[in-house]
Design an enzyme around this catalytic site. Structure first.
Site, PDB file in Angstrom:
ATOM      1  N   HIS A  50       0.837  -1.207   0.000  1.00 41.78           N
ATOM      2  CA  HIS A  50       0.000   0.000   0.000  1.00 41.78           C
ATOM      3  C   HIS A  50       0.873   1.260   0.000  1.00 41.78           C
ATOM      4  O   HIS A  50       0.578   2.242  -0.683  1.00 41.78           O
ATOM      5  CB  HIS A  50      -0.882   0.042   1.255  1.00 41.78           C
ATOM      6  CG  HIS A  50      -1.939  -1.011   1.329  1.00 41.78           C
ATOM      7  ND1 HIS A  50      -2.081  -1.850   2.406  1.00 41.78           N
ATOM      8  CD2 HIS A  50      -2.938  -1.343   0.472  1.00 41.78           C
ATOM      9  CE1 HIS A  50      -3.112  -2.653   2.214  1.00 41.78           C
ATOM     10  NE2 HIS A  50      -3.651  -2.371   1.045  1.00 41.78           N
ATOM     11  N   LYS A  93     -15.410  -8.260   5.878  1.00 37.36           N
ATOM     12  CA  LYS A  93     -14.115  -8.624   6.456  1.00 37.36           C
ATOM     13  C   LYS A  93     -14.187  -8.530   7.957  1.00 37.36           C
ATOM     14  O   LYS A  93     -14.820  -7.622   8.484  1.00 37.36           O
ATOM     15  CB  LYS A  93     -13.035  -7.654   5.974  1.00 37.36           C
ATOM     16  CG  LYS A  93     -12.773  -7.711   4.509  1.00 37.36           C
ATOM     17  CD  LYS A  93     -11.656  -6.774   4.133  1.00 37.36           C
ATOM     18  CE  LYS A  93     -11.550  -6.665   2.625  1.00 37.36           C
ATOM     19  NZ  LYS A  93     -10.452  -5.836   2.184  1.00 37.36           N
ATOM     20  N   ARG A 125      -2.551  -5.807  -8.402  1.00 42.51           N
ATOM     21  CA  ARG A 125      -1.430  -6.685  -8.105  1.00 42.51           C
ATOM     22  C   ARG A 125      -1.287  -7.804  -9.122  1.00 42.51           C
ATOM     23  O   ARG A 125      -0.207  -8.245  -9.438  1.00 42.51           O
ATOM     24  CB  ARG A 125      -1.597  -7.291  -6.705  1.00 42.51           C
ATOM     25  CG  ARG A 125      -1.481  -6.270  -5.592  1.00 42.51           C
ATOM     26  CD  ARG A 125      -2.069  -6.817  -4.322  1.00 42.51           C
ATOM     27  NE  ARG A 125      -3.481  -7.122  -4.512  1.00 42.51           N
ATOM     28  CZ  ARG A 125      -4.231  -7.775  -3.650  1.00 42.51           C
ATOM     29  NH1 ARG A 125      -3.705  -8.237  -2.545  1.00 42.51           N
ATOM     30  NH2 ARG A 125      -5.509  -7.980  -3.898  1.00 42.51           N
ATOM     31  N   SER A 160      -3.540  -7.582   3.136  1.00 36.90           N
ATOM     32  CA  SER A 160      -3.608  -7.346   4.582  1.00 36.90           C
ATOM     33  C   SER A 160      -4.066  -8.610   5.315  1.00 36.90           C
ATOM     34  O   SER A 160      -3.577  -8.910   6.402  1.00 36.90           O
ATOM     35  CB  SER A 160      -4.569  -6.192   4.876  1.00 36.90           C
ATOM     36  OG  SER A 160      -4.086  -5.032   4.285  1.00 36.90           O
TER      37      SER A 160
HETATM   38  N1  COA Z   1      -0.472  -4.035  -1.313  1.00 42.40           N
HETATM   39  C1  COA Z   1      -0.970  -4.872  -0.416  1.00 42.40           C
HETATM   40  N2  COA Z   1      -2.246  -5.258  -0.397  1.00 42.40           N
HETATM   41  C2  COA Z   1      -3.035  -4.761  -1.347  1.00 42.40           C
HETATM   42  C3  COA Z   1      -2.582  -3.881  -2.322  1.00 42.40           C
HETATM   43  C4  COA Z   1      -1.217  -3.519  -2.297  1.00 42.40           C
HETATM   44  N3  COA Z   1      -0.686  -2.701  -3.183  1.00 42.40           N
HETATM   45  N4  COA Z   1      -3.596  -3.564  -3.148  1.00 42.40           N
HETATM   46  C5  COA Z   1      -4.658  -4.220  -2.679  1.00 42.40           C
HETATM   47  N5  COA Z   1      -4.317  -4.950  -1.588  1.00 42.40           N
HETATM   48  C6  COA Z   1      -5.155  -5.853  -0.825  1.00 42.40           C
HETATM   49  C7  COA Z   1      -5.656  -5.278   0.434  1.00 42.40           C
HETATM   50  O1  COA Z   1      -4.732  -5.500   1.481  1.00 42.40           O
HETATM   51  C8  COA Z   1      -6.926  -6.043   0.637  1.00 42.40           C
HETATM   52  O2  COA Z   1      -6.597  -7.257   1.223  1.00 42.40           O
HETATM   53  P1  COA Z   1      -7.554  -8.004   2.238  1.00 42.40           P
HETATM   54  O3  COA Z   1      -8.814  -8.297   1.457  1.00 42.40           O
HETATM   55  O4  COA Z   1      -6.760  -9.187   2.542  1.00 42.40           O
HETATM   56  O5  COA Z   1      -7.787  -7.075   3.387  1.00 42.40           O
HETATM   57  C9  COA Z   1      -7.408  -6.302  -0.784  1.00 42.40           C
HETATM   58  O6  COA Z   1      -6.294  -6.156  -1.592  1.00 42.40           O
HETATM   59  C10 COA Z   1      -8.406  -5.337  -1.336  1.00 42.40           C
HETATM   60  O7  COA Z   1      -8.898  -4.587  -0.350  1.00 42.40           O
HETATM   61  P2  COA Z   1      -8.938  -3.028  -0.249  1.00 42.40           P
HETATM   62  O8  COA Z   1      -8.003  -2.331  -1.154  1.00 42.40           O
HETATM   63  O9  COA Z   1      -8.816  -2.677   1.158  1.00 42.40           O
HETATM   64  O10 COA Z   1     -10.298  -2.779  -0.834  1.00 42.40           O
HETATM   65  P3  COA Z   1     -11.674  -3.319  -0.325  1.00 42.40           P
HETATM   66  O11 COA Z   1     -12.084  -4.271  -1.345  1.00 42.40           O
HETATM   67  O12 COA Z   1     -11.659  -3.741   1.091  1.00 42.40           O
HETATM   68  O13 COA Z   1     -12.516  -2.001  -0.352  1.00 42.40           O
HETATM   69  C11 COA Z   1     -13.162   0.177  -1.028  1.00 42.40           C
HETATM   70  C12 COA Z   1     -12.404  -1.097  -1.358  1.00 42.40           C
HETATM   71  C13 COA Z   1     -12.992   0.618   0.400  1.00 42.40           C
HETATM   72  C14 COA Z   1     -12.566   1.200  -1.942  1.00 42.40           C
HETATM   73  C15 COA Z   1     -14.653  -0.062  -1.359  1.00 42.40           C
HETATM   74  O14 COA Z   1     -15.153  -1.107  -0.594  1.00 42.40           O
HETATM   75  C16 COA Z   1     -15.501   1.172  -1.146  1.00 42.40           C
HETATM   76  O15 COA Z   1     -15.487   2.048  -1.968  1.00 42.40           O
HETATM   77  N6  COA Z   1     -16.244   1.236  -0.027  1.00 42.40           N
HETATM   78  C17 COA Z   1     -17.139   2.338   0.273  1.00 42.40           C
HETATM   79  C18 COA Z   1     -18.586   1.977  -0.057  1.00 42.40           C
HETATM   80  C19 COA Z   1     -18.844   2.160  -1.520  1.00 42.40           C
HETATM   81  O16 COA Z   1     -18.727   3.232  -2.079  1.00 42.40           O
HETATM   82  N7  COA Z   1     -19.235   1.059  -2.155  1.00 42.40           N
HETATM   83  C20 COA Z   1     -19.480   1.025  -3.558  1.00 42.40           C
HETATM   84  C21 COA Z   1     -18.175   0.917  -4.288  1.00 42.40           C
HETATM   85  S1  COA Z   1     -18.420   0.396  -5.919  1.00 42.40           S
END
Ligand code: COA
Length: 167
Positions: free
Chosen positions: A22, A48, A97, A135
């Site tokens: 990140h 989660k 990724r 994560s």
């Molecule tokens: N390095 C390490 N890990 C990475 C990464 C990187 N460069 N890029 C992505 N990841 C991992 C994250 O650690 C996470 O892992 P986990 O699932 O094991 O925790 C996973 O990839 C993706 O998760 P994250 O980037 O945290 O996104 P998310 O899917 O949890 O949520 C939001 C994305 C918060 C942007 C989205 O849910 C959101 O917009 N929420 C608000 C509500 C909303 O508007 N909803 C409609 C959206 S269409």
């Protein structure tokens, strides 16, 4: 858009906890925008079970990126597009990724575009050594006593050990 206006980007996610992958994406995003808001979501698209509270995650991100003056860290509730509008941010950064990330990311980008046509999603690619990283993997490996010191910053490692009762 006025080209002289400050370019503000959002880097949203759950960041539970922030990893070196990140951090890599956040620093790369700074080459595209003047100011980056790292936005920790109260509501994730994926269900989660969290380890750190949202406030703890915000605190950890601030700590590990304190050297970057152009980065701000906030949490947000509700829709990402509403938060983006309120912050004057038209650009959303997400890390890609592997190919497996693509379908989910495309769905989110298109849904966000449907909700607010002025939003643009920019996908950045992390260094290859972070392409397997997530994560939840970090949380699991740390919970089972594995070494994650090469995957997170020292302050995150310390808080993980405290949280998991390892010292
Ligand atoms: N390095 C390490 N890990 C990475 C990464 C990187 N460069 N890029 C992505 N990841 C991992 C994250 O650690 C996470 O892992 P986990 O699932 O094991 O925790 C996973 O990839 C993706 O998760 P994250 O980037 O945290 O996104 P998310 O899917 O949890 O949520 C939001 C994305 C918060 C942007 C989205 O849910 C959101 O917009 N929420 C608000 C509500 C909303 O508007 N909803 C409609 C959206 S269409």
């Amino acid at each position: 858009m006025n080209s002289t206006r400050e370019r503000v980007g959002l880097y949203p996610g759950s960041f539970d906890p922030i990893t070196l992958g990140h951090e890599d994406i956040a620093r790369r995003a700074l080459s595209v925008v003047d100011r980056l808001i790292i936005a920790v979501a109260h509501t994730s698209t994926h269900d989660k079970r969290g380890l750190f509270s949202v406030q703890e995650r915000v605190g950890l991100i601030r700590e590990v990126l304190e050297d970057e003056e152009r980065i701000e860290v906030r949490s947000f509730e509700g829709l990402l597009v509403e938060f983006a509008k309120a912050q004057g941010a038209h650009l959303v950064f997400r890390g890609l990724r592997a190919v497996s990330d693509f379908e989910y990311e495309l769905q989110m980008a298109q849904m966000n575009q449907e909700l607010w046509p002025d939003i643009e999603t920019i996908f950045l690619v992390p260094e290859v050594r972070y392409s397997f990283l997530s994560s939840s993997l970090v949380r699991q490996v740390a919970t089972l006593g594995g070494d994650v010191s090469g995957l997170v910053s020292p302050s995150v490692l310390k808080r993980l050990h405290e949280k998991l009762g390892g010292g």
